[in-house]
Design a protein around this motif. Structure first.
Motif, PDB file in Angstrom:
ATOM      1  N   ILE A   1      18.932  69.731  13.533  1.00 29.11           N
ATOM      2  CA  ILE A   1      20.359  69.927  13.219  1.00 29.11           C
ATOM      3  C   ILE A   1      21.010  70.697  14.369  1.00 29.11           C
ATOM      4  N   LYS A   2      22.004  70.071  14.991  1.00 29.29           N
ATOM      5  CA  LYS A   2      22.687  70.641  16.165  1.00 29.29           C
ATOM      6  C   LYS A   2      23.735  71.657  15.716  1.00 29.29           C
ATOM      7  N   THR A   3      23.852  72.757  16.483  1.00 25.27           N
ATOM      8  CA  THR A   3      24.736  73.839  16.039  1.00 25.27           C
ATOM      9  C   THR A   3      25.745  74.292  17.104  1.00 25.27           C
ATOM     10  N   HIS A   4      26.915  74.692  16.611  1.00 28.17           N
ATOM     11  CA  HIS A   4      27.905  75.424  17.399  1.00 28.17           C
ATOM     12  C   HIS A   4      28.093  76.766  16.701  1.00 28.17           C
ATOM     13  N   LEU A   5      28.170  77.855  17.498  1.00 28.44           N
ATOM     14  CA  LEU A   5      28.385  79.187  16.918  1.00 28.44           C
ATOM     15  C   LEU A   5      29.736  79.726  17.372  1.00 28.44           C
ATOM     16  N   ILE A   6      30.420  80.384  16.446  1.00 25.92           N
ATOM     17  CA  ILE A   6      31.728  80.966  16.780  1.00 25.92           C
ATOM     18  C   ILE A   6      31.687  82.457  16.434  1.00 25.92           C
ATOM     19  N   ASP A   7      32.184  83.298  17.344  1.00 26.46           N
ATOM     20  CA  ASP A   7      32.227  84.739  17.053  1.00 26.46           C
ATOM     21  C   ASP A   7      33.463  85.380  17.696  1.00 26.46           C
ATOM     22  N   ILE A   8      34.020  86.356  16.992  1.00 27.33           N
ATOM     23  CA  ILE A   8      35.182  87.106  17.512  1.00 27.33           C
ATOM     24  C   ILE A   8      34.767  87.974  18.687  1.00 27.33           C
ATOM     25  N   LEU A   9      33.539  88.440  18.660  1.00 29.37           N
ATOM     26  CA  LEU A   9      33.088  89.336  19.737  1.00 29.37           C
ATOM     27  C   LEU A   9      32.937  88.559  21.041  1.00 29.37           C
ATOM     28  N   ASP A  10      32.795  89.307  22.136  1.00 23.93           N
ATOM     29  CA  ASP A  10      32.681  88.650  23.450  1.00 23.93           C
ATOM     30  C   ASP A  10      31.229  88.369  23.822  1.00 23.93           C
ATOM     31  N   LYS A  11      30.322  88.614  22.869  1.00 30.97           N
ATOM     32  CA  LYS A  11      28.900  88.382  23.162  1.00 30.97           C
ATOM     33  C   LYS A  11      28.172  88.131  21.837  1.00 30.97           C
ATOM     34  N   PRO A  12      27.011  87.454  21.892  1.00 31.91           N
ATOM     35  CA  PRO A  12      26.234  87.284  20.665  1.00 31.91           C
ATOM     36  C   PRO A  12      25.540  88.592  20.264  1.00 31.91           C
ATOM     37  N   GLY A  13      25.118  88.676  19.019  1.00 30.66           N
ATOM     38  CA  GLY A  13      24.335  89.835  18.580  1.00 30.66           C
ATOM     39  C   GLY A  13      24.939  90.598  17.411  1.00 30.66           C
ATOM     40  N   GLY A  14      26.212  90.326  17.081  1.00 30.08           N
ATOM     41  CA  GLY A  14      26.842  90.972  15.923  1.00 30.08           C
ATOM     42  C   GLY A  14      26.748  92.486  15.984  1.00 30.08           C
TER      43      GLY A  14
ATOM     44  N   ILE B   1      29.438  80.372  11.555  1.00 32.27           N
ATOM     45  CA  ILE B   1      30.506  81.358  11.764  1.00 32.27           C
ATOM     46  C   ILE B   1      29.850  82.728  11.844  1.00 32.27           C
ATOM     47  N   GLY B   2      29.805  83.285  13.060  1.00 33.78           N
ATOM     48  CA  GLY B   2      29.167  84.586  13.270  1.00 33.78           C
ATOM     49  C   GLY B   2      27.888  84.431  14.060  1.00 33.78           C
ATOM     50  N   ALA B   3      27.849  85.082  15.230  1.00 29.84           N
ATOM     51  CA  ALA B   3      26.661  85.003  16.096  1.00 29.84           C
ATOM     52  C   ALA B   3      25.890  86.320  16.060  1.00 29.84           C
ATOM     53  N   GLY B   4      25.815  86.924  14.879  1.00 32.64           N
ATOM     54  CA  GLY B   4      24.969  88.105  14.692  1.00 32.64           C
ATOM     55  C   GLY B   4      23.510  87.663  14.651  1.00 32.64           C
ATOM     56  N   PRO B   5      22.574  88.585  14.401  1.00 32.67           N
ATOM     57  CA  PRO B   5      21.162  88.205  14.412  1.00 32.67           C
ATOM     58  C   PRO B   5      20.842  87.065  13.445  1.00 32.67           C
ATOM     59  N   VAL B   6      21.520  87.058  12.312  1.00 35.68           N
ATOM     60  CA  VAL B   6      21.215  86.057  11.294  1.00 35.68           C
ATOM     61  C   VAL B   6      21.776  84.686  11.699  1.00 35.68           C
ATOM     62  N   GLY B   7      22.991  84.674  12.235  1.00 34.39           N
ATOM     63  CA  GLY B   7      23.561  83.421  12.747  1.00 34.39           C
ATOM     64  C   GLY B   7      22.687  82.859  13.856  1.00 34.39           C
ATOM     65  N   LEU B   8      22.181  83.733  14.723  1.00 31.52           N
ATOM     66  CA  LEU B   8      21.333  83.273  15.834  1.00 31.52           C
ATOM     67  C   LEU B   8      20.037  82.657  15.300  1.00 31.52           C
ATOM     68  N   PHE B   9      19.411  83.330  14.350  1.00 30.63           N
ATOM     69  CA  PHE B   9      18.139  82.791  13.842  1.00 30.63           C
ATOM     70  C   PHE B   9      18.353  81.484  13.074  1.00 30.63           C
ATOM     71  N   ALA B  10      19.553  81.330  12.494  1.00 23.76           N
ATOM     72  CA  ALA B  10      19.860  80.073  11.793  1.00 23.76           C
ATOM     73  C   ALA B  10      19.811  78.891  12.761  1.00 23.76           C
ATOM     74  N   VAL B  11      20.187  79.129  14.022  1.00 24.20           N
ATOM     75  CA  VAL B  11      20.107  78.055  15.034  1.00 24.20           C
ATOM     76  C   VAL B  11      18.667  77.566  15.135  1.00 24.20           C
ATOM     77  N   PHE B  12      17.725  78.510  15.098  1.00 17.92           N
ATOM     78  CA  PHE B  12      16.306  78.163  15.228  1.00 17.92           C
ATOM     79  C   PHE B  12      15.844  77.325  14.042  1.00 17.92           C
ATOM     80  N   GLU B  13      16.122  77.821  12.849  1.00 14.74           N
ATOM     81  CA  GLU B  13      15.649  77.121  11.645  1.00 14.74           C
ATOM     82  C   GLU B  13      16.291  75.742  11.519  1.00 14.74           C
ATOM     83  N   LEU B  14      17.572  75.633  11.863  1.00 18.00           N
ATOM     84  CA  LEU B  14      18.249  74.334  11.795  1.00 18.00           C
ATOM     85  C   LEU B  14      17.743  73.423  12.913  1.00 18.00           C
ATOM     86  N   GLY B  15      17.502  74.025  14.074  1.00 13.55           N
ATOM     87  CA  GLY B  15      17.030  73.253  15.231  1.00 13.55           C
ATOM     88  C   GLY B  15      15.686  72.589  14.956  1.00 13.55           C
ATOM     89  N   LEU B  16      14.796  73.299  14.285  1.00 15.36           N
ATOM     90  CA  LEU B  16      13.489  72.717  13.949  1.00 15.36           C
ATOM     91  C   LEU B  16      13.655  71.464  13.095  1.00 15.36           C
TER      92      LEU B  16
END
Ligand SMILES: Cc1cc2nc3c(=O)[nH]c(=O)nc-3n(C[C@H](O)[C@H](O)[C@H](O)COP(=O)(O)OP(=O)(O)OC[C@H]3O[C@@H](n4cnc5c(N)ncnc54)[C@H](O)[C@@H]3O)c2cc1C
Length: 343
Positions: free
Chosen positions: A31-44, A13-28
């Motif tokens: 662990i497959k991920t879906h990200l959800i954000d209120i904004l219209d773009k990633p980056g928080g 929940i949240g595609a800010g910098p930390v949510g984005l990097f979590a995809v990397f750490e989980l991916g290694l």
């Protein structure tokens, strides 16, 4: 996709910098991920509040803008193929009968997931709108609460209101491109960094920028076009200032929003976590980045990156309960390199 239930290992929940990097750490850790954000773009906050501002404390990047950091993170997580669900707010988070969790967004997208990572930053953040009649009409055309594209401010008469870092930083950063900058603040003292204040005062002394002590009271213009603002000066008299852009920087309202309804322990609108696993009071729900709190917490991007790495190791236990996790370096592990697509 409203109506279909999306099944996945992890929802972030949240595609800010930390949510984005979590995809990397989980991916290694597969662990497959879906990200959800209120904004219209990633980056928080980096993408929404200061995309063109330089950041100086990201390790190995002596200088990088908020936008470039976001783009770098997006390239880095590409091998893991995360799925983005933008312009959607997670409203509901409930435990599922199978030990996982069910989430629903404000437009009805539903998820079933084994684990949840809350990387919601300051929650649903919105800029504070000054109480000026008709301001809604000129928002997005003449009045902006953040600088998304410097180009929009080129050769403009810009009125910047506020006394914090954002007001001062943008007065300095837009000065080279603007036709004229006027900074209006209700008193002589500023909350902003002293160095920025000194630079602004030097420009004002040299006649390259106007600093006015006062308060914006009224806006004037035609349709969605701003033409001038009335300012009440310190002494009480009113003055009219021609301007075609207004940037009010009166801070952000940090609303925790729906996060407060998910049955998690909260401390002053932050989610307490342990510093070993970054897990919340509910097993399988993690909180990383600005949204969490623990002794010594620093709201820095680099802290969130560290938290993501440790969170992922505990997440692995829930997603792959029967698999032992072996610590590996990306430089030497051919298995990690295969996942990254470099081998
Ligand atoms: C002007 C400024 C300058 C800064 N400079 C620096 C700096 O130099 N160095 C540094 O380290 N840090 C800096 N920071 C702080 C840094 O930006 C934050 O620490 C960082 O953005 C936190 O990342 P995050 O991913 O935890 O949260 P955020 O970046 O806040 O992202 C959280 C995301 O979650 C989304 N969200 C929240 N609730 C929901 C929900 N219910 N449903 C869907 N989406 C939701 C939000 O829309 C947001 O996009 C600065 C901040 C500002 C404002």
């Amino acid at each position: 996709m409203a109506g279909d239930v999306i099944k996945t290992d992890a929802v972030i929940i949240g595609a800010g910098p930390v949510g984005l990097f979590a995809v990397f750490e989980l991916g290694l850790l597969d662990i497959k991920t879906h990200l959800i954000d209120i904004l219209d773009k990633p980056g928080g906050q980096c993408a929404e509040l200061y995309p063109e501002k330089p950041i100086y404390d990201i390790p190995a990047f002596p200088i990088i803008t908020g936008q470039d950091l976001t783009e770098g993170l997006l390239v880095q997580i590409k091998p893991f193929d995360p799925v983005f669900h933008l312009q959607q707010r997670v409203d509901e988070l409930k435990p599922g009968s199978d030990g996982g969790f069910h989430l629903t967004t404000d437009i009805g997208t539903r998820f079933e997931t084994k684990i949840v990572i809350i990387a919601a930053g300051g929650g649903s953040f919105t800029p504070k709108r000054p109480p000026l009649s008709g301001i809604e009409q000129v928002e997005g055309t003449s009045v902006f609460y953040s600088v998304r594209r410097i180009e929009d401010f080129k050769d403009k008469n810009i009125l910047i209101a506020g006394g914090g870092d954002s007001a001062l930083d943008w007065a300095l950063n837009l000065h080279p491109v603007a036709k004229r900058i006027t900074l209006v603040h209700r008193r002589e003292e500023f909350r902003a960094a002293p160095d920025s204040v000194n630079k602004m005062r030097a420009l004002a002394d040299a006649g390259e920028l106007d600093f006015v002590i006062g308060q914006v009271m009224e806006l004037h213009g035609e349709g969605d076009r701003l033409e001038a603002a009335s300012i009440r000066l310190k002494e009480g008299e009113m003055t009219r200032l021609e301007c075609d852009r207004l940037l009010p920087f009166f801070g952000l309202t940090m609303k925790l929003g729906p996060v407060a309804d998910w049955g998690l322990n909260l401390e002053r609108n932050h989610i307490p976590v342990d510093t070993e696993k970054f897990e919340t009071s509910t097993k399988g729900i993690f909180a990383i980045g600005d949204i969490n709190t623990y002794p010594g917490k620093l709201k820095l991007i680099l802290s969130g990156f560290h938290e993501a790495a440790l969170m992922a190791r505990q997440a692995h236990r829930y997603v792959y309960p029967d698999t032992k996790l072996v610590f590996q370096h990306t430089t030497s592990s051919s298995s990690l390199q295969r996942k990254l697509g470099v081998k």
